[in-house]
Design a protein around this motif. Structure first.
Motif, PDB file in Angstrom:
ATOM      1  N   HIS A   1       6.559  13.254   8.670  1.00 35.63           N
ATOM      2  CA  HIS A   1       6.271  11.864   9.019  1.00 35.63           C
ATOM      3  C   HIS A   1       5.567  11.215   7.829  1.00 35.63           C
ATOM      4  N   VAL A   2       6.110  10.117   7.330  1.00 30.30           N
ATOM      5  CA  VAL A   2       5.494   9.393   6.215  1.00 30.30           C
ATOM      6  C   VAL A   2       4.903   8.091   6.730  1.00 30.30           C
ATOM      7  N   PHE A   3       3.675   7.814   6.302  1.00 30.59           N
ATOM      8  CA  PHE A   3       2.977   6.592   6.715  1.00 30.59           C
ATOM      9  C   PHE A   3       2.592   5.799   5.469  1.00 30.59           C
ATOM     10  N   VAL A   4       3.035   4.546   5.408  1.00 31.58           N
ATOM     11  CA  VAL A   4       2.748   3.683   4.273  1.00 31.58           C
ATOM     12  C   VAL A   4       1.435   2.953   4.514  1.00 31.58           C
ATOM     13  N   GLU A   5       0.553   2.976   3.514  1.00 28.17           N
ATOM     14  CA  GLU A   5      -0.697   2.219   3.611  1.00 28.17           C
ATOM     15  C   GLU A   5      -0.478   0.842   2.994  1.00 28.17           C
ATOM     16  N   ASP A   6      -1.170   0.504   1.910  1.00 26.66           N
ATOM     17  CA  ASP A   6      -1.002  -0.819   1.310  1.00 26.66           C
ATOM     18  C   ASP A   6       0.397  -1.007   0.727  1.00 26.66           C
ATOM     19  N   VAL A   7       0.850   0.008  -0.010  1.00 27.02           N
ATOM     20  CA  VAL A   7       2.127  -0.166  -0.701  1.00 27.02           C
ATOM     21  C   VAL A   7       2.832   1.170  -0.915  1.00 27.02           C
ATOM     22  N   ALA A   8       4.144   1.157  -0.731  1.00 28.97           N
ATOM     23  CA  ALA A   8       5.022   2.253  -1.144  1.00 28.97           C
ATOM     24  C   ALA A   8       6.194   1.571  -1.825  1.00 28.97           C
ATOM     25  N   ALA A   9       6.036   1.344  -3.127  1.00 28.46           N
ATOM     26  CA  ALA A   9       7.020   0.573  -3.863  1.00 28.46           C
ATOM     27  C   ALA A   9       7.533   1.366  -5.045  1.00 28.46           C
ATOM     28  N   SER A  10       8.776   1.089  -5.444  1.00 35.56           N
ATOM     29  CA  SER A  10       9.387   1.760  -6.583  1.00 35.56           C
ATOM     30  C   SER A  10       9.284   3.273  -6.402  1.00 35.56           C
ATOM     31  N   GLY A  11       8.629   3.990  -7.321  1.00 35.64           N
ATOM     32  CA  GLY A  11       8.490   5.431  -7.172  1.00 35.64           C
ATOM     33  C   GLY A  11       7.750   5.837  -5.921  1.00 35.64           C
ATOM     34  N   GLY A  12       6.848   4.984  -5.445  1.00 33.67           N
ATOM     35  CA  GLY A  12       6.139   5.261  -4.197  1.00 33.67           C
ATOM     36  C   GLY A  12       7.093   5.282  -3.017  1.00 33.67           C
ATOM     37  N   TYR A  13       8.078   4.374  -3.033  1.00 35.04           N
ATOM     38  CA  TYR A  13       9.073   4.386  -1.965  1.00 35.04           C
ATOM     39  C   TYR A  13      10.028   5.565  -2.130  1.00 35.04           C
ATOM     40  N   MET A  14      10.298   5.941  -3.378  1.00 36.03           N
ATOM     41  CA  MET A  14      11.153   7.105  -3.604  1.00 36.03           C
ATOM     42  C   MET A  14      10.542   8.346  -2.952  1.00 36.03           C
ATOM     43  N   ILE A  15       9.226   8.514  -3.087  1.00 32.65           N
ATOM     44  CA  ILE A  15       8.548   9.634  -2.438  1.00 32.65           C
ATOM     45  C   ILE A  15       8.619   9.490  -0.922  1.00 32.65           C
TER      46      ILE A  15
END
Length: 285
Positions: A93-107
Motif C-alpha cells: 500500500h502506497v500513501f502519498v503525502e505532500d507530493v509524489a511527482a516525477s521519480g517520486g511517482y515512479m516509486i
C-alpha cells in the motif's frame, strides 16, 4: 517450542494486525549527504528488506513524499520494492503525502494500491535536466577554462563553456528514451485504470482528487484510516527505520571519520542543495 504469546490466556492475546510502515522522503539522488535526507537504493534497501521480513504482516505500507530526482535511482527503488513484495508475497500500500511527482511517482507505482490526500500533488510524468552555465562569469573574473579530451564528445554540456546546439539535441534524445521507459512503467502498472487524457504524459501534475479521476491513484484517504478500514479497527502501524550505530548515526551512511571526504561532501552539497530546492519549489513546496 510454542511462542510465548500462545502460553497466555486467550483473553490476553493480541489479535491486532500489525502493518510495517516505511517512510520514503526527500529528493532522489545517487549521492547521500550528511547534511540532507535523500533517497537512493543504497539508503533505502536495508529498511525495505527489514519491513518485508515481518512474516505475520499481510502487507507493507509505504509513505512517499518526494519531488523526484534521479530516474535511475527511482526505478531501482521501484524494482526493489516489487522484487521483495513478490518474493515475500506481501501486498504493498502506497500513501502519498505532500507530493509524489516525477521519480517520486515512479516509486509510487510499486504499490498495489496508491492512496493520496485530496490536496497531494501527483504526476509530473516526464524527464527534466537542469544545471547552471558559467562561461561569462569566468571571463569577468579573469579565469581561463582549459579542457583537454581524448574523444570529441567528452566535454559535452560543460557548464563553463558555451552551450552547443548539437549537445542539447543529444541530451533531448536521451530524455525522450527515458521518458518512454517511464510511460511504459505507468501503463504496465496502472493499465486500464488510466483515463484517456492527452496531458497524462506531458509532465503536468495534479491534486490527489484529480489524479484519482485520471487513474494515477486508486483512492483518497490517509494511512491510518485506510489500514484500519482494510484490516480492522485494532490494526497497528509499526514504523521501520534504519538501524543506528555509534553516536546516533545511521549505519552505512558514514564510513568513518574521514574529514577530507566530509569536506568534499559539504562543498558539493551547496550545488546539490540548490538543485534539491529547485525540485521542491516546482510544486510550491
Amino acid at each position: 517450542m510454542k511462542p510465548l504469546s500462545r502460553l497466555l490466556p486467550k483473553s490476553m492475546r493480541s489479535d491486532a494486525t500489525t502493518i510495517p510502515v516505511v517512510r520514503l522522503q526527500g529528493a532522489i539522488m545517487a549521492n547521500s549527504s550528511p547534511m540532507r535526507q535523500n533517497l537512493s537504493l543504497a539508503a533505502t534497501a536495508g529498511v525495505l528488506q527489514k519491513a518485508f521480513s515481518d512474516k505475520k504482516a499481510p502487507a507493507v505500507a509505504i509513505s512517499i513524499n518526494s519531488p523526484g530526482g534521479s530516474p535511475v535511482q527511482s526505478r531501482l527503488i521501484f524494482k526493489r520494492i516489487r522484487d521483495i513484495a513478490e518474493e515475500k508475497k506481501k501486498h504493498v500500500h502506497v500513501f502519498v503525502e505532500d507530493v509524489a511527482a516525477s521519480g517520486g511517482y515512479m516509486i509510487a507505482l510499486a504499490g498495489d494500491e496508491i492512496i493520496a490526500d485530496p490536496s497531494s500533488i501527483v504526476g509530473s510524468i516526464g524527464v527534466v535536466s537542469a544545471g547552471f552555465g558559467f562561461p561569462e562569469l569566468l571571463k569577468k573574473i579573469g579565469v581561463e577554462r582549459r579542457v583537454h579530451t581524448a574523444g570529441q564528445n567528452k566535454a559535452v554540456l560543460d557548464p563553463f563553456q558555451p552551450e552547443k546546439a548539437e549537445d542539447v539535441e543529444r541530451l533531448k534524445a536521451l530524455q525522450l528514451e527515458i521518458h518512454e521507459i517511464f510511460i511504459d512503467m505507468v501503463k504496465q502498472r496502472r493499465g486500464a485504470k488510466l483515463a484517456e487524457n492527452d496531458d497524462l504524459f506531458t509532465g503536468l501534475f495534479w491534486t490527489g482528487h484529480r489524479a484519482k479521476e485520471l487513474g494515477l491513484i486508486d483512492g483518497i484517504g490517509d494511512m491510518r484510516g485506510f489500514l484500519k478500514e482494510r484490516y480492522g479497527k485494532k490494526t497497528k502501524m509499526k514504523l521501520i527505520s534504519q538501524s543506528r550505530g555509534l553516536f546516533g548515526r545511521r549505519l552505512g551512511l558514514v564510513s568513518g571519520p574521514d574529514m577530507s571526504a566530509l569536506g568534499a561532501s559539504l562543498a558539493t552539497g551547496v550545488m546539490e542543495s540548490a538543485e534539491e530546492q529547485a525540485l521542491w519549489q516546482r510544486f510550491g513546496l
